[in-house]
Design a protein around this motif. Structure first.
Motif, PDB file in Angstrom:
ATOM      1  N   ARG A 145     -29.967  11.422   1.463  1.00  0.00           N
ATOM      2  CA  ARG A 145     -29.587  12.830   1.580  1.00  0.00           C
ATOM      3  C   ARG A 145     -28.157  12.931   2.105  1.00  0.00           C
ATOM      4  O   ARG A 145     -27.838  12.322   3.122  1.00  0.00           O
ATOM      5  N   VAL A 146     -27.325  13.691   1.399  1.00  0.00           N
ATOM      6  CA  VAL A 146     -25.929  13.846   1.786  1.00  0.00           C
ATOM      7  C   VAL A 146     -25.506  15.304   1.655  1.00  0.00           C
ATOM      8  O   VAL A 146     -26.199  16.115   1.033  1.00  0.00           O
ATOM      9  N   ASN A 147     -24.348  15.596   2.236  1.00  0.00           N
ATOM     10  CA  ASN A 147     -23.721  16.902   2.081  1.00  0.00           C
ATOM     11  C   ASN A 147     -22.246  16.661   1.817  1.00  0.00           C
ATOM     12  O   ASN A 147     -21.626  15.786   2.425  1.00  0.00           O
ATOM     13  N   VAL A 148     -21.689  17.427   0.893  1.00  0.00           N
ATOM     14  CA  VAL A 148     -20.280  17.297   0.531  1.00  0.00           C
ATOM     15  C   VAL A 148     -19.645  18.678   0.667  1.00  0.00           C
ATOM     16  O   VAL A 148     -20.148  19.646   0.109  1.00  0.00           O
ATOM     17  N   VAL A 149     -18.539  18.763   1.429  1.00  0.00           N
ATOM     18  CA  VAL A 149     -17.895  20.047   1.687  1.00  0.00           C
ATOM     19  C   VAL A 149     -16.464  20.035   1.145  1.00  0.00           C
ATOM     20  O   VAL A 149     -15.706  19.096   1.402  1.00  0.00           O
ATOM     21  N   TYR A 150     -16.142  21.087   0.407  1.00  0.00           N
ATOM     22  CA  TYR A 150     -14.790  21.306  -0.117  1.00  0.00           C
ATOM     23  C   TYR A 150     -14.216  22.543   0.555  1.00  0.00           C
ATOM     24  O   TYR A 150     -14.912  23.548   0.685  1.00  0.00           O
TER      25      TYR A 150
ATOM     26  N   LYS B 291     -12.717  22.884  -8.421  1.00  0.00           N
ATOM     27  CA  LYS B 291     -11.710  22.318  -9.328  1.00  0.00           C
ATOM     28  C   LYS B 291     -10.351  22.234  -8.625  1.00  0.00           C
ATOM     29  O   LYS B 291      -9.893  23.185  -8.004  1.00  0.00           O
ATOM     30  N   GLY B 292      -9.739  21.070  -8.711  1.00  0.00           N
ATOM     31  CA  GLY B 292      -8.418  20.879  -8.131  1.00  0.00           C
ATOM     32  C   GLY B 292      -8.408  20.493  -6.665  1.00  0.00           C
ATOM     33  O   GLY B 292      -7.353  20.214  -6.098  1.00  0.00           O
ATOM     34  N   ILE B 293      -9.563  20.461  -6.016  1.00  0.00           N
ATOM     35  CA  ILE B 293      -9.628  20.024  -4.616  1.00  0.00           C
ATOM     36  C   ILE B 293      -9.889  18.517  -4.630  1.00  0.00           C
ATOM     37  O   ILE B 293     -10.968  18.075  -5.013  1.00  0.00           O
ATOM     38  N   ASP B 294      -8.899  17.740  -4.237  1.00  0.00           N
ATOM     39  CA  ASP B 294      -8.985  16.278  -4.343  1.00  0.00           C
ATOM     40  C   ASP B 294      -9.907  15.630  -3.320  1.00  0.00           C
ATOM     41  O   ASP B 294     -10.581  14.656  -3.612  1.00  0.00           O
ATOM     42  N   THR B 295      -9.914  16.174  -2.112  1.00  0.00           N
ATOM     43  CA  THR B 295     -10.624  15.514  -1.026  1.00  0.00           C
ATOM     44  C   THR B 295     -11.761  16.395  -0.512  1.00  0.00           C
ATOM     45  O   THR B 295     -11.596  17.599  -0.361  1.00  0.00           O
TER      46      THR B 295
END
Length: 163
Positions: A70-75, A20-24
């Motif tokens: 297949r993807v990966n998303v990192v915050y 939450k709150g991490i835009d990118t």
């Protein structure tokens, strides 16, 4: 609510709180040459197991998702969250309008009703996170890791199933 439903809901809520709150986010796809990561703005919608991104068809990520979803998303911010999932292309005009903001007019140099504009929906399958907000907890965790003590009961680093 069954125990399985409750643990799934708790996992979703944990990930929701951490991102939450991490835009990118760093969005990783699979190209013919290998893995490719790029920063992307996450849509401001409460995480329910899906992540949403706006982009255009004339990008490499569009073709890469069509070839291998297949993807990966990192915050990364106060904590670090790596989300593994499956992406799909969504061309729903109302959904694009819902997520559109004036900033996209400038950034993408177009409008939401441009047929080249698409949404990427990532259905999260699992997430691994590392909490780093509490310095004392992190120091204790690192000390235990360095001295080969059990860190299994710690919730500073955990992988959760989101399906």
């Amino acid at each position: 609510m069954s125990t399985l439903d409750k643990s799934h809901q708790e996992a979703v809520e944990t990930v929701r709180d951490l991102i939450k709150g991490i835009d990118t986010a760093m969005f990783t796809t699979i190209s013919p040459e290998g893995l490719v990561s790029r920063p992307m703005k996450t849509q401001e919608v409460e995480f329910d197991g899906d992540l949403w991104f706006l982009t255009k068809k004339d990008t490499s990520k569009f073709d890469e998702i069509l070839h291998d979803p297949r993807v990966n998303v990192v915050y990364a911010d106060k904590s670090y969250v790596s989300i593994r999932g499956t992406a799909r292309i969504v061309e729903d005009l109302e959904k694009k309008k819902e997520f559109w903001s004036a900033g996209y007019n400038t950034f993408l140099k177009t409008t939401y009703d441009d047929p080249n504009v698409i949404l990427i929906q990532v259905h999260a399958e699992a997430a691994e996170y590392w909490k780093s907000g509490n310095l004392a907890e992190m120091a204790t965790y690192m000390f235990k890791r360095i001295t080969n003590q059990d860190t299994e009961k710690s919730d500073l680093n955990k992988t959760v199933d989101l399906e």
